[in-house]
Design an enzyme around this catalytic site. Sequence first.
Site: not given
Lengths: 531, 531
Positions: B262, B299
């Site tokens: 990620e 994120c």
Amino acid sequence: MPTSTATVRPVLIAGQWRDANFSDTYQATDPNKNERLAAEFPVSSWQDCDEALNAAVDAARQLRKLPSAKIAEFMERYADRIDAAKDSLVESAFAETGLGKSPRLADVELPRTSNQLRAAAKACRTGNWAMATIDTAAGIRSVFEPLGPVCVFGPNNFPFAFNSVSGGDFAAAIAAGNPVIAKANSSHPETTRLLAEQAAEALTETGLPAATVQLIYRTSHADGERLVSDARTGATGYTGSRGAGLALKAAADKAGKPIYLELSSVNPVAITPAALAERGDEIVGEFITSVLMGTGQFCTNPGMVMLVKGEATDKFIASVTDKFKSSPAGTLLSPAVAKSLSSSIKKLCDFGAELLTGGGEPESGRCAYANTLLKTTASEFLSNPEGFQTEAFGNASLLVVADSVEQLCAAIGHLEGNLTGCLYTAKDGSDEDAASAISFELTPKVGRLLNDKMPTGVAVSAAMNHGGPYPATGHPGFTAVGVPGSLVRFGKLTSFDNVRPNRLPAILQDKNPTGETWRLVDGKWTTAEVA
Amino acid sequence: MPTSTATVRPVLIAGQWRDANFSDTYQATDPNKNERLAAEFPVSSWQDCDEALNAAVDAARQLRKLPSAKIAEFMERYADRIDAAKDSLVESAFAETGLGKSPRLADVELPRTSNQLRAAAKACRTGNWAMATIDTAAGIRSVFEPLGPVCVFGPNNFPFAFNSVSGGDFAAAIAAGNPVIAKANSSHPETTRLLAEQAAEALTETGLPAATVQLIYRTSHADGERLVSDARTGATGYTGSRGAGLALKAAADKAGKPIYLELSSVNPVAITPAALAERGDEIVGEFITSVLMGTGQFCTNPGMVMLVKGEATDKFIASVTDKFKSSPAGTLLSPAVAKSLSSSIKKLCDFGAELLTGGGEPESGRCAYANTLLKTTASEFLSNPEGFQTEAFGNASLLVVADSVEQLCAAIGHLEGNLTGCLYTAKDGSDEDAASAISFELTPKVGRLLNDKMPTGVAVSAAMNHGGPYPATGHPGFTAVGVPGSLVRFGKLTSFDNVRPNRLPAILQDKNPTGETWRLVDGKWTTAEVA
């Protein structure tokens, strides 16, 4: 660029059969005569790839707006056309591959191909591959959606069922809603062209974007790597040699593009002494059928047999050796396959394998090589496991004889990833401890574990895994055969969070779009509507 | 190797808290004081990694023999221990990250973490993640099985919920039956150590292999790359910066080892003029909360807002600018984050973005940087899309103002892959055409599409996709959050073909092992036994 001539076959780009942009041409070989076939095929320059990519991006956008049923209709129409064109397809495939016309090509592989398209069409129509998931409490719904243009590189050994323009990867990519750019395998370009003609007609008949299926015959290695890593490419499916596959993988990985590879596999078969004592002749028969069928040119060919020394094993080896000697050597797919087989056998002999029968040079009048059986010990194997796992693709196998079940297990511990692994034990259950020990070591190494059965059949089943740990494939979680599993490789997971109901894809709306689509609704799989 | 001292923290390897083999040490920083914390942590040499890998391989073999319920018990016990140790964990995490003690750490992130473990435990217990598939006619059954030791590299921004020893990747890997080698994030090693202590106790209490959870704090870059590509490693989960992630990806890809990444994401939020005209103040409020919460260190922080020029947009920009100015700048996680944010802002300004408020140098007394709002036009964006997608991780956002919806769509067409994309339109449906056009472009670019909602909440839901196209992650088909979806990343698909019934894994036998395990039996999802 050479001027195209009447004998250079056209590529299929953006719905047009047109002259390729090419710098070179090639011809396929009739392996039964070891003679080049007349038709010339272009080695496309980047310009063809570039135009195909642009057309594919446009087709992908159009496909996203179409209902799945339209795509399913195309696949079904294409399947019917393949069935109807059977005679010419079989003639062409026979000329290019030397595989038997009947039953192999006409009665096994061709029906498998059209039925595979129909099964994929069904998965496309229901959307059952797409794992629609609905969480009503959180207001989130997810589903696999098309990924974008898929490049498919098909292998030499299945001119229909794994063909880049009709086979498993093709069917999966299309059923997932993506256009395909097919790169023909150089051993059967004319068969691929004939299939693409049927695909193009079926596209027209069903009103799909013309660039949903495109065909080029070959590119330079550099352009192949550029193609799989291009920003316009969604993903790639590749089946073939390890070397070429890993070069494409390196390029795709670097660009962050998914690539699904089916590479080499020796498909170990472990047979216990008790199994051989109980039904040695039967097992010999099963092995011979499996290892020599199609001249051994299956991804799942049993290229390594793991045995434990003893009387029953000696008898097995003697019997298999006899049958290898007495069976006629089948025709191989191409001069390249014969050369590669010869080279692999030489390598295995250099590593110290004993030649029980076969070996030597390829035949000159046709593409063929003697049925070849090799033997080594598990301790020799353990001294050079990488070398002894050299794949000898074709009518050859290596017997590895261990001193004990423990040593056999140790050898299995040094296996690379494989598509399949087989275990034959006594049916009376007398060697269940050995079975347990061997299974424990073998299972993590293979995509499919078989009991009392040879690996060469690959059923199109939801439970099939035609995959396996690296280097058999590029990822241990995906199957190249089996509907709906193979489709998800070409899907992109999308979550819709608080998205207004009227804007959700049909498959995620409260109403079940087909009445038979399986969806995971609040933790339960159901075909019902959302209450 | 330096002699270890009392202040150098021990690593957890093979069930022992022991001195590391290390060549260097490091200390975390208290970002509220910009001062180094006392505890020293070792930078492990390869020897620690090597021993951890050996122990993990052994643990993986033992775990394969245990029923899933035992693994679930461990996770539940560990979750309870995390809840019980809340006070000390929150104190440590606050000292190392500066994130608010309450509600953030104590009342949001910590309960999320233990509940995430419990949800994963439930998936482990039922096996519902493993997609058990049974084809009775073909005699083939398949299931996802453990993959082997998983290396987890956690990010800096969630000391509990994404911690390498307690977070989403950890829970998923363990629930799939794999041991974890955790590499602590260097910004919160003490918190990680405290969590690992709880994990180790829970392992003992529930009788799992001691090496099921191991912890090292840092390695050299080269050893990190060696770790993810080692033959003993099954897979890797990584969350963090793009540069470090791509270096690990290159190493893992080359070795054929799955790696789930990620990486960065700017999380575009498109807002139509009609939405702003209808409820501009409301949207300003939602945006400010989302973009400044946790000092923007999510994120899924909305780092880019895409607008269409006009009066309502001007008002939105003025209002957001005011709120950015008047809101106190939160504390950033570390000096590195402050430095990186400052550097990204400088880059964006160099590319021509207009600074509406903020900018400048990081504060010196603590890790902080002014709330920063930037603006550019869509045509400028289109002249340098890569540059304007520079991620500014923290309390900053870039407004991109288009001349028209068409131009906004064109800009979206040049976005890289993102975790999320949001669309705000009028609730009265008056701009449904714009909504449709924007959604069509935005959906392929994002893992999660939101309507009328900011992206920063990431619910643990079966329908969640915390993933997205490259370079947001390494593969568009996987989610890092959401049970059971996140577990399958750490599974290996295995097909059992003609395998004798008594040898099948419990989940594939005729009897449903729990009475509530979902299995795809002959094309139908069911919890029933096989008839």
